[in-house]
Design a protein around this motif. Structure first.
Motif, PDB file in Angstrom:
ATOM      1  N   MET A   1       0.861  -1.175   0.000  1.00 15.83           N
ATOM      2  CA  MET A   1       0.000   0.000   0.000  1.00 15.83           C
ATOM      3  C   MET A   1       0.902   1.232   0.000  1.00 15.83           C
ATOM      4  O   MET A   1       1.802   1.347   0.825  1.00 15.83           O
ATOM      5  CB  MET A   1      -0.903  -0.023   1.234  1.00 15.83           C
ATOM      6  N   THR A   2       0.618   2.138  -0.902  1.00 19.91           N
ATOM      7  CA  THR A   2       1.422   3.350  -0.988  1.00 19.91           C
ATOM      8  C   THR A   2       1.044   4.308   0.137  1.00 19.91           C
ATOM      9  O   THR A   2      -0.075   4.245   0.656  1.00 19.91           O
ATOM     10  CB  THR A   2       1.200   4.054  -2.342  1.00 19.91           C
ATOM     11  N   PRO A   3       1.971   5.192   0.517  1.00 20.81           N
ATOM     12  CA  PRO A   3       1.642   6.168   1.570  1.00 20.81           C
ATOM     13  C   PRO A   3       0.433   7.035   1.217  1.00 20.81           C
ATOM     14  O   PRO A   3      -0.382   7.361   2.073  1.00 20.81           O
ATOM     15  CB  PRO A   3       2.914   7.012   1.682  1.00 20.81           C
ATOM     16  N   ARG A   4       0.293   7.383  -0.062  1.00 25.60           N
ATOM     17  CA  ARG A   4      -0.852   8.201  -0.473  1.00 25.60           C
ATOM     18  C   ARG A   4      -2.169   7.454  -0.249  1.00 25.60           C
ATOM     19  O   ARG A   4      -3.122   7.998   0.283  1.00 25.60           O
ATOM     20  CB  ARG A   4      -0.694   8.608  -1.933  1.00 25.60           C
ATOM     21  N   ARG A   5      -2.203   6.193  -0.664  1.00 23.96           N
ATOM     22  CA  ARG A   5      -3.420   5.384  -0.491  1.00 23.96           C
ATOM     23  C   ARG A   5      -3.708   5.166   0.998  1.00 23.96           C
ATOM     24  O   ARG A   5      -4.857   5.218   1.424  1.00 23.96           O
ATOM     25  CB  ARG A   5      -3.243   4.033  -1.202  1.00 23.96           C
ATOM     26  N   PHE A   6      -2.645   4.964   1.771  1.00 25.17           N
ATOM     27  CA  PHE A   6      -2.799   4.789   3.212  1.00 25.17           C
ATOM     28  C   PHE A   6      -3.443   6.031   3.831  1.00 25.17           C
ATOM     29  O   PHE A   6      -4.372   5.933   4.624  1.00 25.17           O
ATOM     30  CB  PHE A   6      -1.428   4.519   3.845  1.00 25.17           C
ATOM     31  N   LEU A   7      -2.965   7.204   3.458  1.00 24.80           N
ATOM     32  CA  LEU A   7      -3.528   8.442   4.003  1.00 24.80           C
ATOM     33  C   LEU A   7      -4.971   8.668   3.539  1.00 24.80           C
ATOM     34  O   LEU A   7      -5.781   9.208   4.284  1.00 24.80           O
ATOM     35  CB  LEU A   7      -2.650   9.638   3.648  1.00 24.80           C
ATOM     36  N   GLN A   8      -5.296   8.234   2.324  1.00 22.18           N
ATOM     37  CA  GLN A   8      -6.684   8.338   1.864  1.00 22.18           C
ATOM     38  C   GLN A   8      -7.601   7.461   2.715  1.00 22.18           C
ATOM     39  O   GLN A   8      -8.685   7.892   3.121  1.00 22.18           O
ATOM     40  CB  GLN A   8      -6.793   7.919   0.395  1.00 22.18           C
ATOM     41  N   VAL A   9      -7.162   6.259   2.991  1.00 30.39           N
ATOM     42  CA  VAL A   9      -7.951   5.347   3.830  1.00 30.39           C
ATOM     43  C   VAL A   9      -8.089   5.919   5.235  1.00 30.39           C
ATOM     44  O   VAL A   9      -9.165   5.915   5.830  1.00 30.39           O
ATOM     45  CB  VAL A   9      -7.317   3.937   3.859  1.00 30.39           C
ATOM     46  N   VAL A  10      -6.984   6.441   5.761  1.00 27.88           N
ATOM     47  CA  VAL A  10      -6.995   7.000   7.107  1.00 27.88           C
ATOM     48  C   VAL A  10      -7.909   8.212   7.188  1.00 27.88           C
ATOM     49  O   VAL A  10      -8.672   8.369   8.147  1.00 27.88           O
ATOM     50  CB  VAL A  10      -5.555   7.362   7.537  1.00 27.88           C
ATOM     51  N   ALA A  11      -7.847   9.077   6.188  1.00 26.17           N
ATOM     52  CA  ALA A  11      -8.718  10.255   6.185  1.00 26.17           C
ATOM     53  C   ALA A  11     -10.185   9.833   6.144  1.00 26.17           C
ATOM     54  O   ALA A  11     -11.033  10.414   6.831  1.00 26.17           O
ATOM     55  CB  ALA A  11      -8.390  11.158   5.004  1.00 26.17           C
ATOM     56  N   GLY A  12     -10.494   8.818   5.357  1.00 27.22           N
ATOM     57  CA  GLY A  12     -11.857   8.293   5.324  1.00 27.22           C
ATOM     58  C   GLY A  12     -12.289   7.730   6.659  1.00 27.22           C
ATOM     59  O   GLY A  12     -13.408   7.967   7.121  1.00 27.22           O
ATOM     60  N   ASN A  13     -11.389   6.995   7.313  1.00 24.80           N
ATOM     61  CA  ASN A  13     -11.699   6.449   8.633  1.00 24.80           C
ATOM     62  C   ASN A  13     -11.861   7.555   9.667  1.00 24.80           C
ATOM     63  O   ASN A  13     -12.743   7.485  10.528  1.00 24.80           O
ATOM     64  CB  ASN A  13     -10.607   5.478   9.084  1.00 24.80           C
ATOM     65  N   ALA A  14     -11.022   8.575   9.602  1.00 27.99           N
ATOM     66  CA  ALA A  14     -11.126   9.699  10.535  1.00 27.99           C
ATOM     67  C   ALA A  14     -12.447  10.424  10.341  1.00 27.99           C
ATOM     68  O   ALA A  14     -13.110  10.816  11.317  1.00 27.99           O
ATOM     69  CB  ALA A  14      -9.955  10.659  10.335  1.00 27.99           C
ATOM     70  N   LEU A  15     -12.847  10.586   9.093  1.00 23.57           N
ATOM     71  CA  LEU A  15     -14.123  11.234   8.811  1.00 23.57           C
ATOM     72  C   LEU A  15     -15.281  10.389   9.336  1.00 23.57           C
ATOM     73  O   LEU A  15     -16.216  10.915   9.940  1.00 23.57           O
ATOM     74  CB  LEU A  15     -14.271  11.470   7.307  1.00 23.57           C
ATOM     75  N   ALA A  16     -15.205   9.080   9.138  1.00 17.01           N
ATOM     76  CA  ALA A  16     -16.260   8.190   9.631  1.00 17.01           C
ATOM     77  C   ALA A  16     -16.327   8.219  11.156  1.00 17.01           C
ATOM     78  O   ALA A  16     -17.418   8.264  11.740  1.00 17.01           O
ATOM     79  CB  ALA A  16     -16.024   6.770   9.129  1.00 17.01           C
ATOM     80  N   LEU A  17     -15.183   8.210  11.812  1.00 20.53           N
ATOM     81  CA  LEU A  17     -15.155   8.259  13.270  1.00 20.53           C
ATOM     82  C   LEU A  17     -15.722   9.579  13.787  1.00 20.53           C
ATOM     83  O   LEU A  17     -16.491   9.608  14.750  1.00 20.53           O
ATOM     84  CB  LEU A  17     -13.724   8.063  13.764  1.00 20.53           C
ATOM     85  N   SER A  18     -15.388  10.671  13.120  1.00 20.77           N
ATOM     86  CA  SER A  18     -15.925  11.977  13.500  1.00 20.77           C
ATOM     87  C   SER A  18     -17.437  12.018  13.316  1.00 20.77           C
ATOM     88  O   SER A  18     -18.164  12.549  14.161  1.00 20.77           O
ATOM     89  CB  SER A  18     -15.281  13.083  12.665  1.00 20.77           C
ATOM     90  N   ALA A  19     -17.906  11.468  12.211  1.00 21.56           N
ATOM     91  CA  ALA A  19     -19.348  11.440  11.955  1.00 21.56           C
ATOM     92  C   ALA A  19     -20.068  10.580  12.994  1.00 21.56           C
ATOM     93  O   ALA A  19     -21.164  10.934  13.450  1.00 21.56           O
ATOM     94  CB  ALA A  19     -19.618  10.911  10.547  1.00 21.56           C
ATOM     95  N   LEU A  20     -19.451   9.463  13.381  1.00 26.29           N
ATOM     96  CA  LEU A  20     -20.041   8.610  14.412  1.00 26.29           C
ATOM     97  C   LEU A  20     -20.150   9.352  15.734  1.00 26.29           C
ATOM     98  O   LEU A  20     -21.191   9.310  16.394  1.00 26.29           O
ATOM     99  CB  LEU A  20     -19.201   7.334  14.583  1.00 26.29           C
ATOM    100  N   TYR A  21     -19.088  10.055  16.123  1.00 24.18           N
ATOM    101  CA  TYR A  21     -19.105  10.827  17.369  1.00 24.18           C
ATOM    102  C   TYR A  21     -20.199  11.898  17.306  1.00 24.18           C
ATOM    103  O   TYR A  21     -20.950  12.089  18.260  1.00 24.18           O
ATOM    104  CB  TYR A  21     -17.737  11.469  17.607  1.00 24.18           C
ATOM    105  N   LEU A  22     -20.299  12.565  16.157  1.00 22.80           N
ATOM    106  CA  LEU A  22     -21.328  13.584  15.991  1.00 22.80           C
ATOM    107  C   LEU A  22     -22.724  12.968  16.054  1.00 22.80           C
ATOM    108  O   LEU A  22     -23.627  13.518  16.699  1.00 22.80           O
ATOM    109  CB  LEU A  22     -21.134  14.322  14.661  1.00 22.80           C
ATOM    110  N   GLY A  23     -22.913  11.824  15.416  1.00 23.96           N
ATOM    111  CA  GLY A  23     -24.209  11.155  15.453  1.00 23.96           C
ATOM    112  C   GLY A  23     -24.620  10.756  16.854  1.00 23.96           C
ATOM    113  O   GLY A  23     -25.774  10.949  17.260  1.00 23.96           O
ATOM    114  N   ILE A  24     -23.674  10.216  17.606  1.00 27.10           N
ATOM    115  CA  ILE A  24     -23.960   9.855  18.994  1.00 27.10           C
ATOM    116  C   ILE A  24     -24.325  11.101  19.787  1.00 27.10           C
ATOM    117  O   ILE A  24     -25.276  11.091  20.583  1.00 27.10           O
ATOM    118  CB  ILE A  24     -22.761   9.124  19.627  1.00 27.10           C
ATOM    119  N   GLY A  25     -23.597  12.179  19.553  1.00 31.02           N
ATOM    120  CA  GLY A  25     -23.883  13.440  20.245  1.00 31.02           C
ATOM    121  C   GLY A  25     -25.273  13.971  19.935  1.00 31.02           C
ATOM    122  O   GLY A  25     -25.979  14.451  20.832  1.00 31.02           O
TER     123      GLY A  25
END
Length: 117
Positions: free
Chosen positions: A1-25
């Motif tokens: 996995m390239t660093p660019r692809r890794f960061l894309q996956v991570v950014a997507g996961n961070a966004l999903a985690l943020s959305a989950l926290y917001l939804g729970i809130g």
């Protein structure tokens, strides 16, 4: 996995985690308004602790608190600020952890490469 692809996956996961926290809130806030039981209030306070601490560390909590107690901003504004702060912090934290993981991964890969004469 390239660093660019890794960061894309991570950014997507961070966004999903943020959305989950917001939804729970949002769900907890709706319950707090509609059914203010002791358990719901405890969860609400626990969720508010994170953004309150972040705002405090940034030096923004006291001005926000003073504006709220003086009546210059309403409860909905405070909730919006707390929500944005929490989502932003969770997103930045997830990105920081991912960047650290990527750095450690790269260091381990370099260490394992054979040294060419």
């Amino acid at each position: 996995m390239t660093p660019r692809r890794f960061l894309q996956v991570v950014a997507g996961n961070a966004l999903a985690l943020s959305a989950l926290y917001l939804g729970i809130g949002v769900v907890v806030e709706a319950l707090r308004v509609q059914v203010p039981t002791a358990a719901v209030m405890r969860v609400s306070y626990a969720l508010d602790a994170l953004p309150a601490r972040v705002l405090e560390r940034l030096g923004l909590f006291r001005p926000l608190k003073e504006a709220y107690t003086d009546g210059r901003v309403g409860e909905s504004t405070v909730r919006l600020v707390f929500g944005a702060t929490a989502v932003g912090f969770v997103f930045v934290l997830a990105l920081a952890l991912a960047a650290t993981t990527l750095l450690v991964r790269e260091l381990l890969i370099r260490r394992r490469r054979p040294v060419e004469p």
